[in-house]
Design an enzyme around this catalytic site. Structure first.
Site, PDB file in Angstrom:
ATOM      1  N   HIS A 297     -37.023  12.043   2.347  1.00  0.00           N
ATOM      2  CA  HIS A 297     -36.762  12.198   3.773  1.00  0.00           C
ATOM      3  C   HIS A 297     -36.955  10.893   4.548  1.00  0.00           C
ATOM      4  O   HIS A 297     -36.864  10.872   5.778  1.00  0.00           O
ATOM      5  CB  HIS A 297     -37.696  13.291   4.327  1.00  0.00           C
ATOM      6  CG  HIS A 297     -37.291  13.827   5.652  1.00  0.00           C
ATOM      7  ND1 HIS A 297     -38.086  13.714   6.774  1.00  0.00           N
ATOM      8  CD2 HIS A 297     -36.187  14.495   6.051  1.00  0.00           C
ATOM      9  CE1 HIS A 297     -37.493  14.292   7.797  1.00  0.00           C
ATOM     10  NE2 HIS A 297     -36.335  14.770   7.390  1.00  0.00           N
TER      11      HIS A 297
ATOM     12  N   LYS B   4     -36.428   7.125   6.146  1.00  0.00           N
ATOM     13  CA  LYS B   4     -35.326   6.387   6.758  1.00  0.00           C
ATOM     14  C   LYS B   4     -35.813   4.967   6.994  1.00  0.00           C
ATOM     15  O   LYS B   4     -36.478   4.689   8.001  1.00  0.00           O
ATOM     16  CB  LYS B   4     -34.904   7.010   8.083  1.00  0.00           C
ATOM     17  CG  LYS B   4     -34.474   8.470   7.995  1.00  0.00           C
ATOM     18  CD  LYS B   4     -35.499   9.360   8.617  1.00  0.00           C
ATOM     19  CE  LYS B   4     -34.954  10.779   8.752  1.00  0.00           C
ATOM     20  NZ  LYS B   4     -35.783  11.782   8.184  1.00  0.00           N
TER      21      LYS B   4
ATOM     22  N   ASP C 101     -34.671  -9.207   3.575  1.00  0.00           N
ATOM     23  CA  ASP C 101     -35.301 -10.457   3.144  1.00  0.00           C
ATOM     24  C   ASP C 101     -36.824 -10.378   3.064  1.00  0.00           C
ATOM     25  O   ASP C 101     -37.496 -11.419   3.089  1.00  0.00           O
ATOM     26  CB  ASP C 101     -34.890 -11.611   4.074  1.00  0.00           C
ATOM     27  CG  ASP C 101     -33.438 -12.023   3.858  1.00  0.00           C
ATOM     28  OD1 ASP C 101     -32.870 -11.674   2.804  1.00  0.00           O
ATOM     29  OD2 ASP C 101     -32.866 -12.671   4.758  1.00  0.00           O
TER      30      ASP C 101
ATOM     31  N   HIS D  80     -35.100  14.466  18.209  1.00  0.00           N
ATOM     32  CA  HIS D  80     -35.338  14.352  16.766  1.00  0.00           C
ATOM     33  C   HIS D  80     -36.443  13.344  16.465  1.00  0.00           C
ATOM     34  O   HIS D  80     -36.785  13.110  15.309  1.00  0.00           O
ATOM     35  CB  HIS D  80     -34.033  13.936  16.075  1.00  0.00           C
ATOM     36  CG  HIS D  80     -34.064  14.033  14.589  1.00  0.00           C
ATOM     37  ND1 HIS D  80     -34.211  12.923  13.774  1.00  0.00           N
ATOM     38  CD2 HIS D  80     -33.973  15.101  13.752  1.00  0.00           C
ATOM     39  CE1 HIS D  80     -34.204  13.299  12.504  1.00  0.00           C
ATOM     40  NE2 HIS D  80     -34.057  14.612  12.460  1.00  0.00           N
TER      41      HIS D  80
ATOM     42  N   LYS E 106     -39.995  11.620  15.848  1.00  0.00           N
ATOM     43  CA  LYS E 106     -41.234  12.094  15.212  1.00  0.00           C
ATOM     44  C   LYS E 106     -42.316  11.089  15.578  1.00  0.00           C
ATOM     45  O   LYS E 106     -42.601  10.138  14.838  1.00  0.00           O
ATOM     46  CB  LYS E 106     -41.076  12.180  13.692  1.00  0.00           C
ATOM     47  CG  LYS E 106     -39.880  13.060  13.251  1.00  0.00           C
ATOM     48  CD  LYS E 106     -38.905  12.220  12.489  1.00  0.00           C
ATOM     49  CE  LYS E 106     -37.669  12.895  11.973  1.00  0.00           C
ATOM     50  NZ  LYS E 106     -37.461  14.266  11.997  1.00  0.00           N
TER      51      LYS E 106
ATOM     52  N   ASP F  68     -54.718   8.445  22.937  1.00  0.00           N
ATOM     53  CA  ASP F  68     -55.746   7.690  23.666  1.00  0.00           C
ATOM     54  C   ASP F  68     -55.309   6.305  24.131  1.00  0.00           C
ATOM     55  O   ASP F  68     -56.152   5.449  24.417  1.00  0.00           O
ATOM     56  CB  ASP F  68     -57.006   7.532  22.807  1.00  0.00           C
ATOM     57  CG  ASP F  68     -57.703   8.857  22.548  1.00  0.00           C
ATOM     58  OD1 ASP F  68     -57.396   9.828  23.250  1.00  0.00           O
ATOM     59  OD2 ASP F  68     -58.547   8.905  21.633  1.00  0.00           O
TER      60      ASP F  68
END
Length: 489
Positions: free
Chosen positions: A227, A229, A234, A407, A409, A414
């Protein structure tokens, strides 16, 4: 024979339940999480034959116990071999920077990831938050154009399409220039045409699917997924976050009005933290390709970043000893003192996360959660809704994002800690998928992400307990049924 033919359905049904009861015994003896076991037992009893097929092909953990255990041992050997190259032993830096505010305040989280995965906090980093796909791909394409030695791409969804084809064309151009390009994509989730794969291979690009399976459409939600991404250019520039290679994730100016607005977050990193991303890519690429890449100096170049943004990378999956990202999120919640701001497209938490959030709110922590109003999965939406009443009763503020699909996440705690990555707050991300998150200990980044959060709140509707309780009974029934399946989603 006549008796058998006359009673074939009763015989088959009896055989089914005999196997079911044996399977239930097997399940109970393996001490899985009780809620997950109950869901599996419910499926076995309620769905004759189908329940057994689902359990045999997708719910058993034989791949986890055999295949991934072998991978775990293999990874440890490789990590030991690369240790000097990676500059991962930075415990002295943690000690050196003890008392620098952000690190001192979140030292428990730092130590957790250091002990769980030998992932140190790195300080020589420069980061840039990228809001939405159009900004992420603009930055990614620009960096790829400047690549000199290698480009490493690892994505859950890599689709042929407008944005995917632009990336493929760019990768082929760089490969033709002599830049080494390696690509990993999730076989089930991606929709790469065979023509696109052949084209990349013809240019010398090494491209491999992650754990190919038969009938990918039927196994879309029931097998292990990569899952993650991320991209590494380099060895000194990395991208990590929630945005896949897919037109759906990009808000083109010329998009039709009916196209759903997509709100997402990604992170561009320069510096030592990229080494941790590189490690995860190489370990995974070795696993799926079946060969061991020769470690080159250019994979882990010397870093001259003067900035001091503290970043710690957490990776988790069926091949890790611990649920690293879940434990990190849980620790962040339990050590919060002022506020916790969460954005997630899928909120189907385990008991630990749910209890921690509710407790944090009840002791006076400002807890806010943004979730999509509709989302892209009906059953996930109903499962999420089944938790809202308990959150609201504990004083957690829950918001429905109504501008489109949220979408992202992300989590801000704090004003000092930020998490950006691929991990949803659901059982699949915590326990089944291969995920990766960046944890940043930096007041500037936290302030920026708090401002982003407040902007997103302007596109939401806050849920009020009194109103929520008045929703139709049919909705509550759907939620109850969806929640039974929550551990399997």
């Amino acid at each position: 024979m006549n008796y058998f033919l006359d009673n074939i359905w009763w015989i088959l049904l009896s055989a089914n339940f005999l196997i079911v009861f044996i399977t239930i015994g097997y399940e109970l003896m393996h001490f899985r999480e009780p809620v997950k076991s109950i869901s599996l037992i419910f499926a076995l009893l309620a769905l004759p034959v189908i329940g057994l097929l689902v359990y045999y092909f997708f719910a058993q953990e034989f791949r986890k116990s055999k295949l991934f255990n072998r991978k775990k041992l293999y990874d440890k050997n490789i990590i030991q071999r690369w240790e000097e190259k990676l500059i991962l032993n930075e415990q002295e830096l943690i000690e050196k920077y003890r008392g620098r505010g952000t690190i001192e305040e979140k030292m428990k989280l730092v130590r957790l990831l250091q002990n769980n995965q030998k992932k140190p906090v790195t300080f020589k980093n420069k980061v840039r938050v990228l809001i939405n796909g159009e900004n992420k791909f603009s930055a990614l394409f620009e960096d790829i154009k400047k690549a000199k030695h290698h480009i490493h791409i690892e994505y859950y969804i890599f689709n042929s399409g407008r944005i995917g084809n632009r990336l493929i064309l760019l990768l082929c151009e760089k490969a033709e220039e002599g830049v080494k390009v390696r690509v990993s994509y999730d076989y089930v989730a991606s929709r790469l045409s065979s023509k696109a794969v052949k084209k990349m291979k013809s240019y010398g690009i090494e491209i491999f699917p992650f754990m190919p399976v038969w009938f990918p459409n039927l196994t879309r939600k029931l097998n292990y997924h990569n899952h993650r991404k991320m991209a590494i250019i380099d060895g000194d520039i990395g991208f990590i976050g929630g945005i896949n290679i897919c037109d759906e994730y990009v808000n083109f100016e010329e998009n039709p009005k009916e196209k759903l607005f997509w709100r997402d977050t990604h992170l561009r990193v320069e510096g030592h933290a990229v080494k941790s991303l590189q490690v995860q890519f190489l370990l995974n690429f070795n696993f799926i390709s079946g060969k061991v890449l020769k470690v080159e100096e250019e994979f882990f170049p010397k870093i001259g970043i003067p900035e001091r943004t503290a970043v710690q990378i957490a990776a988790s999956g069926p091949d890790t000893d611990w649920q690293n990202i879940m434990e990190a999120i849980l620790t962040a919640i339990n050590t919060a003192e002022e506020y916790i701001y969460i954005t997630t497209p899928y909120f189907i938490p385990n008991n630990q996360i749910l209890t921690a959030l509710c407790m944090a709110s009840r002791i006076g922590i400002d807890v806010k959660i943004i979730i999509p109003e509709k989302g892209d999965s009906v059953i996930a939406r109903y499962a999420t809704n089944s938790y809202i009443e308990q959150l609201l009763e504990s004083g957690v503020q829950v918001y429905h994002y109504h501008k489109g699909m949220v979408h992202a996440k992300t989590m801000v705690v704090d004003g000092v800690l930020t998490s950006i990555g691929s991990c949803n707050l659901d059982n699949r991300s915590f326990d089944i998928n291969f995920e990766i998150n960046a944890f940043l200990y930096d007041t500037r980044v936290a302030q920026e992400m708090t401002e982003v959060y407040n902007v997103d709140l302007e596109e939401t509707t806050e849920l009020i307990l009194e109103d929520w309780l008045k929703r139709p009974s049919t909705e509550k029934i759907r939620e109850a049924l969806a929640r039974l399946w929550a551990p399997l989603l």
